[in-house]
Design a protein around this motif. Structure first.
Motif, PDB file in Angstrom:
ATOM      1  N   MET B  62       2.872  11.160   3.355  1.00  0.00           N
ATOM      2  CA  MET B  62       2.942  11.381   1.908  1.00  0.00           C
ATOM      3  C   MET B  62       1.998  10.426   1.185  1.00  0.00           C
ATOM      4  O   MET B  62       1.783   9.298   1.617  1.00  0.00           O
ATOM      5  CB  MET B  62       4.377  11.180   1.413  1.00  0.00           C
ATOM      6  CG  MET B  62       5.311  12.273   1.891  1.00  0.00           C
ATOM      7  SD  MET B  62       4.759  13.922   1.354  1.00  0.00           S
ATOM      8  CE  MET B  62       4.062  14.552   2.861  1.00  0.00           C
ATOM      9  N   LEU B  63       1.460  10.903   0.083  1.00  0.00           N
ATOM     10  CA  LEU B  63       0.495  10.113  -0.675  1.00  0.00           C
ATOM     11  C   LEU B  63       0.897  10.056  -2.142  1.00  0.00           C
ATOM     12  O   LEU B  63       1.400  11.035  -2.692  1.00  0.00           O
ATOM     13  CB  LEU B  63      -0.902  10.745  -0.567  1.00  0.00           C
ATOM     14  CG  LEU B  63      -1.490  10.824   0.845  1.00  0.00           C
ATOM     15  CD1 LEU B  63      -2.775  11.642   0.828  1.00  0.00           C
ATOM     16  CD2 LEU B  63      -1.757   9.431   1.382  1.00  0.00           C
ATOM     17  N   VAL B  65       0.321  10.061  -6.145  1.00  0.00           N
ATOM     18  CA  VAL B  65      -0.634  10.578  -7.129  1.00  0.00           C
ATOM     19  C   VAL B  65      -0.179  10.062  -8.487  1.00  0.00           C
ATOM     20  O   VAL B  65       0.972  10.252  -8.880  1.00  0.00           O
ATOM     21  CB  VAL B  65      -0.674  12.122  -7.139  1.00  0.00           C
ATOM     22  CG1 VAL B  65      -1.592  12.626  -8.246  1.00  0.00           C
ATOM     23  CG2 VAL B  65      -1.142  12.650  -5.783  1.00  0.00           C
ATOM     24  N   ARG B  93      -0.618  -3.023  -3.061  1.00  0.00           N
ATOM     25  CA  ARG B  93       0.665  -2.919  -2.356  1.00  0.00           C
ATOM     26  C   ARG B  93       1.277  -4.311  -2.218  1.00  0.00           C
ATOM     27  O   ARG B  93       0.598  -5.240  -1.803  1.00  0.00           O
ATOM     28  CB  ARG B  93       0.456  -2.345  -0.952  1.00  0.00           C
ATOM     29  CG  ARG B  93       0.030  -0.895  -0.954  1.00  0.00           C
ATOM     30  CD  ARG B  93      -0.020  -0.399   0.475  1.00  0.00           C
ATOM     31  NE  ARG B  93      -0.506   0.968   0.558  1.00  0.00           N
ATOM     32  CZ  ARG B  93      -0.690   1.603   1.716  1.00  0.00           C
ATOM     33  NH1 ARG B  93      -0.431   0.983   2.858  1.00  0.00           N
ATOM     34  NH2 ARG B  93      -1.123   2.845   1.720  1.00  0.00           N
ATOM     35  N   TYR B 105       6.641  -1.106   0.984  1.00  0.00           N
ATOM     36  CA  TYR B 105       5.829  -1.828   0.004  1.00  0.00           C
ATOM     37  C   TYR B 105       6.050  -1.194  -1.359  1.00  0.00           C
ATOM     38  O   TYR B 105       6.412  -0.022  -1.466  1.00  0.00           O
ATOM     39  CB  TYR B 105       4.330  -1.809   0.350  1.00  0.00           C
ATOM     40  CG  TYR B 105       3.750  -0.424   0.569  1.00  0.00           C
ATOM     41  CD1 TYR B 105       3.316   0.363  -0.489  1.00  0.00           C
ATOM     42  CD2 TYR B 105       3.631   0.102   1.859  1.00  0.00           C
ATOM     43  CE1 TYR B 105       2.781   1.635  -0.279  1.00  0.00           C
ATOM     44  CE2 TYR B 105       3.110   1.370   2.074  1.00  0.00           C
ATOM     45  CZ  TYR B 105       2.684   2.124   1.000  1.00  0.00           C
ATOM     46  OH  TYR B 105       2.171   3.377   1.199  1.00  0.00           O
ATOM     47  N   TYR B 286      -0.271  -8.895  -0.543  1.00  0.00           N
ATOM     48  CA  TYR B 286      -0.878  -7.960  -1.495  1.00  0.00           C
ATOM     49  C   TYR B 286      -2.252  -7.507  -1.005  1.00  0.00           C
ATOM     50  O   TYR B 286      -3.043  -8.321  -0.521  1.00  0.00           O
ATOM     51  CB  TYR B 286      -1.103  -8.652  -2.836  1.00  0.00           C
ATOM     52  CG  TYR B 286       0.116  -8.807  -3.709  1.00  0.00           C
ATOM     53  CD1 TYR B 286       0.554  -7.758  -4.509  1.00  0.00           C
ATOM     54  CD2 TYR B 286       0.793 -10.020  -3.765  1.00  0.00           C
ATOM     55  CE1 TYR B 286       1.654  -7.915  -5.338  1.00  0.00           C
ATOM     56  CE2 TYR B 286       1.899 -10.182  -4.594  1.00  0.00           C
ATOM     57  CZ  TYR B 286       2.319  -9.125  -5.378  1.00  0.00           C
ATOM     58  OH  TYR B 286       3.393  -9.274  -6.204  1.00  0.00           O
ATOM     59  N   PHE B 287      -2.535  -6.244  -1.121  1.00  0.00           N
ATOM     60  CA  PHE B 287      -3.919  -5.776  -0.948  1.00  0.00           C
ATOM     61  C   PHE B 287      -4.052  -4.441  -1.680  1.00  0.00           C
ATOM     62  O   PHE B 287      -3.056  -3.774  -1.933  1.00  0.00           O
ATOM     63  CB  PHE B 287      -4.304  -5.677   0.543  1.00  0.00           C
ATOM     64  CG  PHE B 287      -3.718  -4.494   1.287  1.00  0.00           C
ATOM     65  CD1 PHE B 287      -2.369  -4.446   1.599  1.00  0.00           C
ATOM     66  CD2 PHE B 287      -4.530  -3.434   1.677  1.00  0.00           C
ATOM     67  CE1 PHE B 287      -1.839  -3.352   2.286  1.00  0.00           C
ATOM     68  CE2 PHE B 287      -4.008  -2.343   2.366  1.00  0.00           C
ATOM     69  CZ  PHE B 287      -2.664  -2.303   2.673  1.00  0.00           C
ATOM     70  N   PRO B 288      -5.283  -4.090  -2.069  1.00  0.00           N
ATOM     71  CA  PRO B 288      -5.461  -2.873  -2.863  1.00  0.00           C
ATOM     72  C   PRO B 288      -4.945  -1.653  -2.102  1.00  0.00           C
ATOM     73  O   PRO B 288      -5.246  -1.492  -0.920  1.00  0.00           O
ATOM     74  CB  PRO B 288      -6.981  -2.799  -3.058  1.00  0.00           C
ATOM     75  CG  PRO B 288      -7.483  -4.184  -2.815  1.00  0.00           C
ATOM     76  CD  PRO B 288      -6.552  -4.793  -1.816  1.00  0.00           C
ATOM     77  N   PRO B 290      -5.013   1.551  -0.462  1.00  0.00           N
ATOM     78  CA  PRO B 290      -6.135   2.425  -0.102  1.00  0.00           C
ATOM     79  C   PRO B 290      -5.846   3.912  -0.360  1.00  0.00           C
ATOM     80  O   PRO B 290      -6.755   4.727  -0.263  1.00  0.00           O
ATOM     81  CB  PRO B 290      -6.327   2.153   1.395  1.00  0.00           C
ATOM     82  CG  PRO B 290      -5.014   1.632   1.872  1.00  0.00           C
ATOM     83  CD  PRO B 290      -4.350   0.959   0.718  1.00  0.00           C
ATOM     84  N   ASP B 291      -4.620   4.237  -0.708  1.00  0.00           N
ATOM     85  CA  ASP B 291      -4.304   5.636  -1.015  1.00  0.00           C
ATOM     86  C   ASP B 291      -4.673   6.003  -2.445  1.00  0.00           C
ATOM     87  O   ASP B 291      -4.615   7.174  -2.821  1.00  0.00           O
ATOM     88  CB  ASP B 291      -2.802   5.904  -0.817  1.00  0.00           C
ATOM     89  CG  ASP B 291      -2.430   6.005   0.657  1.00  0.00           C
ATOM     90  OD1 ASP B 291      -3.318   6.355   1.458  1.00  0.00           O
ATOM     91  OD2 ASP B 291      -1.270   5.734   0.989  1.00  0.00           O
ATOM     92  N   LEU B 292      -4.977   4.991  -3.248  1.00  0.00           N
ATOM     93  CA  LEU B 292      -5.230   5.252  -4.670  1.00  0.00           C
ATOM     94  C   LEU B 292      -6.594   4.730  -5.074  1.00  0.00           C
ATOM     95  O   LEU B 292      -6.992   3.639  -4.679  1.00  0.00           O
ATOM     96  CB  LEU B 292      -4.160   4.554  -5.518  1.00  0.00           C
ATOM     97  CG  LEU B 292      -2.765   5.164  -5.429  1.00  0.00           C
ATOM     98  CD1 LEU B 292      -1.713   4.163  -5.892  1.00  0.00           C
ATOM     99  CD2 LEU B 292      -2.682   6.448  -6.250  1.00  0.00           C
ATOM    100  N   LEU B 293      -7.286   5.501  -5.866  1.00  0.00           N
ATOM    101  CA  LEU B 293      -8.555   5.029  -6.405  1.00  0.00           C
ATOM    102  C   LEU B 293      -8.240   4.060  -7.536  1.00  0.00           C
ATOM    103  O   LEU B 293      -7.150   4.094  -8.100  1.00  0.00           O
ATOM    104  CB  LEU B 293      -9.358   6.217  -6.948  1.00  0.00           C
ATOM    105  CG  LEU B 293      -9.655   7.319  -5.932  1.00  0.00           C
ATOM    106  CD1 LEU B 293     -10.304   8.506  -6.614  1.00  0.00           C
ATOM    107  CD2 LEU B 293     -10.557   6.786  -4.836  1.00  0.00           C
TER     108      LEU B 293
END
Lengths: 491, 489
Positions: B62-63, B65, B93, B105, B286-288, B290-293
């Protein structure tokens, strides 16, 4: 192998339309072949009843003249793709008996276009591996053998089951996923065609995630044309995946057969590795000669940051994986090992549910994201990634249309031969392929010949973003020159 | 203690005065129909796990949006806080394991929030105001809810809240007393409610605050802070700060040091206590995501939202004072809730605004409070109250009768003018009739007449008698005039 299972996807499509045979007959032939080939362990789940029902429905649509682009084509699906009402495990114990209530966008599009599901194929657990040996269901045995040897070989990984199934004629095409080479390396090892499209070309929705910024799905087939046909059905924009590009999908099949005359093909000097087998160098040379003969211009190019790609990849991918796999916690679905409290339940479940390689990568990923290490590892790896991307951009900006490299640093190796003592030995398999994922570019592996022991070797073409068409056109030139390679059945 | 000035914020300790320094992290649930990254409903009070999408349950593959409405609301809130709006922000996250956090997360914004620095001007009870800096506002997912009391050995998890959009609004450590903190959260809540970006319902958990408290001697560097988690009422915020400040002062004065820790406020005991000690400090990795722009929009989008922002409490208060001539206090009371201010404006439109304010604040609010009713549930509409004010203004009824009329409107409803007419409540302005009453009473009470002639204040007795015999309907002004004339005063 029956005649029906030896057809290309394109030929089967045409045969179904002209009613030379039915989709049910085609599915039946494949189901029979699958049954006889269980020794390969290519499939972790066969779905004969579903296949026949789908084939029957396809025949009905063909009869009505309402055939979709893949009507009646029997396909295999990597067990990383969620399939509605069909068990999906990512070949991990932790997803034991997980049956999704939904289809991934990719599989939903395949069924929309009329394809028939034969079963789910084996892969390295959560796609983490290069030999299909980390699967909870055991390794896949390649349909290929060295001349005069019974040694069981790897079909490559992580999409080893899909590659083996296509090579052994257990389906007309299969889906794979490629995070660092998991389509291209097994394609090269099995003499099949595999393409990892541009990042964002294919929706990731419903595919079990390994490393979100690198994962991309693509097809395995026996010909370049078949790959073009299959990718067209798999690709396209998807509102459910923000990283999926809103770019229309061209008719890839139309690009097959397109002339490469005047194309500039780059040959990166950094891909000439020390200690690389002579046969790899030779096949690469051969590829250059074929393309030159077809009218392409070969130019040497430089991708100076190539050597940093593999280490950076093994930071970025595990980092994302460590977070992506946190959801497998025994709380909502899949395996649960009871414990005295929640923490113990987590620990027992995840210790029992994940295999050694997955655990290793979760630990590496957790480490590189930790406070105090983040800047030194993750942030630097991301910077390296930017530099790798820029290397490619500069080459393409200089007028290069595609880049030709070997697909793998060697031919297929024996099961149990690599990575036992040192996991890096296995990671080195991805040396030519990870750069492409790091840069988000499309890459195709196409069979180019056999080595001295009779094992397939592949070449890789790397393209500009969203220019899969040039890859199909160029790969087909190599395919025409090299011919096709089929293993002799021994199973 | 002095009445005013900064010194009254100080707390007297054994070793001298102490200053308490407070910063708040307010979690405000975004008013939106769907969750931050899934289409599931955010409705409150549904059966457990009935508003859970595949994304909220973190099923494989699942992603997320982004829900644009939540972004719009965050930007509007930022504008309401006069804050920097960041045209590019990033979702990160925050990794940790908990059963009510299905993904393992929380998607939040760490290094690059959607809204940067802003401010809230807070009016204080004793007059004057302080400006409280806003550090940032970011969007994040709420977690689900763990229920530990439903089963002897197991916990239940309700994921209805999982993925609901929250705005975390972080103040600067600009607050110096429990009173200021309470005034700040009250004002912030008011702004959110005016904007319609959060319903501000603290009982339902739509608004809750983590309160950071430290103490120092005035002029000293900041002390070590303790964070009081998840305080869910304005009163508790005040009580928690008071307790926590005292506790810290006591420790320091006894030679101890403050441990930086997370505490919980126990409303039953009126004290804070440390949260269950964790075996190790959390490292959220924490890290950006990657599923979201990265979240990007242009200035034109922000400008369009700014153009349609409603008038906010501060501006409205200024208008009530400047335009209607209300006192700052009355204006402050009226603008605290958008609905109240709207009600008042509807009553005041084309009428005497001060009279309208008096009636709304004294009679209406008094009655609403007494019966525990919300202005939206007021039995007397703004139209009815306005109609009543018109009857007072044109002399049809007296202020005294108006109170009776208000009672009738409250309990029975109806059109004020019709009620006055059918029930004969109009004041008697027929001078002949009043004169006759005066004559009759004077004739019957010659002693009182004599009294009034020597002591004009005794006229009050006559007024009372006449009002009584007229059933309160005689116009007080007319009665006075006639009495004075008749008695020759």
């Amino acid at each position: 192998m029956s005649e029906l299972t030896s057809l290309t996807l394109a030929a089967a499509r045409d045969g179904l339309r002209s009613k030379e045979f039915s989709a049910v007959e085609l599915a039946d032939a494949h189901l029979l072949a699958m049954e006889k080939a269980r020794a390969l362990n290519a499939y972790v789940l066969e779905t004969p009843e579903r296949a026949l029902a789908m084939a029957k429905a396809a025949d009905a649509r063909i009869a009505l003249g309402k055939a979709g682009p893949l009507e009646g084509i029997p396909l295999a699906v990597k067990d990383l793709f969620c399939t509605e009402a069909v068990r999906t495990t990512a070949c991990s114990h932790i997803l034991d008996n997980f049956v999704p209530t939904y289809d991934s966008t990719v599989t939903a599009q395949l069924w929309r276009d009329g394809a028939v599901l034969l079963g789910k194929t084996n892969n390295d657990e959560f796609a983490m591996g290069s030999s299909n040996e980390t699967s909870y269901f055991g390794p896949v045995t390649s349909p290929w053998r060295r001349k005069g040897s019974n040694t069981r070989l790897t079909p490559g990984g992580s999409s080893g089951g899909s590659a083996a199934a296509v090579a052994a004629h257990l389906c007309l095409g299969a889906t794979g996923t490629d995070t660092g080479g998991s389509i291209r390396q097994p394609a090269a090892f099995t003499g099949t065609v595999g393409i990892k499209p541009t990042y964002g070309r294919v929706s990731r929705w419903g595919i079990v995630a390994f490393a979100s910024s690198l994962d991309q799905a693509g097809p395995f087939t026996r010909t370049v044309r078949d790959a073009a046909i299959l990718l067209r059905s798999m690709a396209g924009p998807d509102d459910k995946d923000t990283t999926c590009a809103d770019v229309p999908v061209p008719d890839y099949e139309a690009a097959v057969g397109r002339s490469v005359k005047g194309l500039r093909i780059g040959v990166p000097k950094e891909y000439r590795l020390e200690g690389m087998p002579a046969e790899i160098e030779k096949i690469w040379e051969q590829g250059r000669a074929w393309l030159k003969a077809a009218g392409a211009e070969l130019v040497e190019v430089s991708l100076p940051h190539t050597k940093y790609a593999l280490p950076a990849y093994y930071i970025v991918a595990p980092a994302e994986a460590s977070s992506n796999l946190a959801r497998y916690d025994g709380v909502r679905y899949g395996l649960r090992e009871p414990g005295g409290d929640i923490r113990e339940m987590y620990e027992k479940t995840r210790a029992a549910g994940f295999g050694a390689e997955v655990r290793r990568r979760i630990m590496i990923g957790t480490y590189v994201l930790s406070a105090g290490y983040y800047d030194a590892y993750y942030l630097r790896a991301q910077k390296v990634r930017t530099l790798i991307k820029r290397d490619f951009e500069q080459v393409f900006d200089a007028g290069v249309h595609a880049i030709l490299t070997p697909a793998t640093p060697s031919a297929a190796f024996g099961l149990g031969e690599k990575g036992g003592a040192d996991p890096v030995e296995m990671y080195l398999n991805d040396i030519f392929t990870v750069t492409v994922n790091m840069a988000g570019l499309p890459g195709i592996a196409v069979p180019a010949g056999l080595d001295g022991q009779g094992l397939p070797l592949g070449l890789q073409l790397i393209g500009r973003p969203f220019d899969e068409e040039t890859l199909f056109a160029t790969a087909e030139v190599i395919e025409q020159a090299a011919g096709r390679f089929t293993p002799k059945p021994w199973w | 203690m002095n009445a005013k000035g900064p010194s009254d914020k100080l707390i007297r300790g054994a070793t001298g005065d102490w200053e308490v320094v407070i910063g708040m992290e307010v979690h405000a649930q975004v008013a939106s129909n769907a969750k931050l990254f899934s289409g599931a409903s955010t409705a409150f009070g549904a059966a457990p796990n009935s508003h859970v999408s595949l994304v909220d349950a973190a099923m494989p593959g699942m992603l997320p949006v982004i829900n644009e409405e939540c972004v719009r609301q965050a930007i509007r809130t930022g504008l309401g806080l006069k804050a920097q709006i960041n045209l590019r922000s990033v979702f990160d996250r925050k990794n940790y394991f908990y059963p009510d956090l299905p993904q393992g997360y929380q998607i939040s914004q760490y290094k690059a929030p959607v809204v940067g620095e802003g401010e809230v001007v807070v009016d204080l009870d004793g007059g004057g105001s302080v400006t409280i800096g806003i550090e940032r506002l970011h969007l994040e997912q709420d977690a689900g809810k763990s229920l530990h009391d439903r089963h002897p050995t197991m916990s239940y998890v309700d994921l209805n809240r999982s993925g609901v959009a929250l705005m975390e609004i972080v103040s600067k450590p600009d607050l110096r007393s429990a009173e200021e903190a309470k005034a700040f959260i009250t004002k912030l809540r008011s702004i959110l409610r005016y904007l319609g970006t959060c319903d501000g319902d603290m009982e339902k958990g739509s608004l809750r605050a983590d309160v950071n408290v430290s103490v120092r001697k005035p002029g000293d560097p900041l002390g070590t802070r303790c964070e009081i988690k998840n305080v869910n009422s304005i009163r508790f915020i005040g009580a928690a700060i008071d307790y926590e400040a005292r506790r810290q002062i006591e420790i320091i004065e006894e030679g101890g040091v403050i441990e930086q820790e997370t505490r919980l406020f126990d409303p039953g005991r009126g004290e804070t206590r440390p949260m269950r000690t964790k075996e190790e400090a959390h490292d959220y990795r924490y890290f950006p995501d990657p599923d979201l722009l990265p979240l990007e929009f242009d200035q034109a989008y922000v400008d369009a939202l700014a153009a349609h922002l409603p008038e906010l409490p501060h501006a409205r208060k200024a208008r009530f004072v400047g335009g209607f001539g209300l006192s700052a206090y009355d204006a402050g009371v009226l603008v605290a809730e958008r609905e109240t201010a709207d009600y008042f404006e509807a009553v005041a439109k084309g009428r005497d605004a001060k009279a309208a304010a008096n009636w709304v604040i004294n009679e209406l609010f008094g009655r609403l409070n007494k019966e525990g009713k919300d202005i939206k549930a007021s039995p007397v509409t703004a139209g009815q109250l306005g109609g009543m004010l018109d009857l007072i203004a044109d002399g049809t009824i007296s202020g005294k009768i108006a109170k009776d009329l208000f009672e009738i409107l409250w309990t029975e409803g109806g059109d004020p003018r019709a009620i006055v007419s059918t029930r004969g409540m109009a004041q008697v302005t027929d001078l002949g009739a009043i004169e006759k009453l005066v004559d009759d009473i004077a004739a019957q009470n010659p002693d009182k007449v004599a009294q009034a002639k020597t002591n004009p204040k005794a006229i009050g007795w006559f007024v009372g008698q006449i009002m009584k015999s007229s059933g309160g309907k005689a116009s007080p002004q007319a009665v006075n005039d006639i009495l004075k004339r008749k008695l020759g005063l």
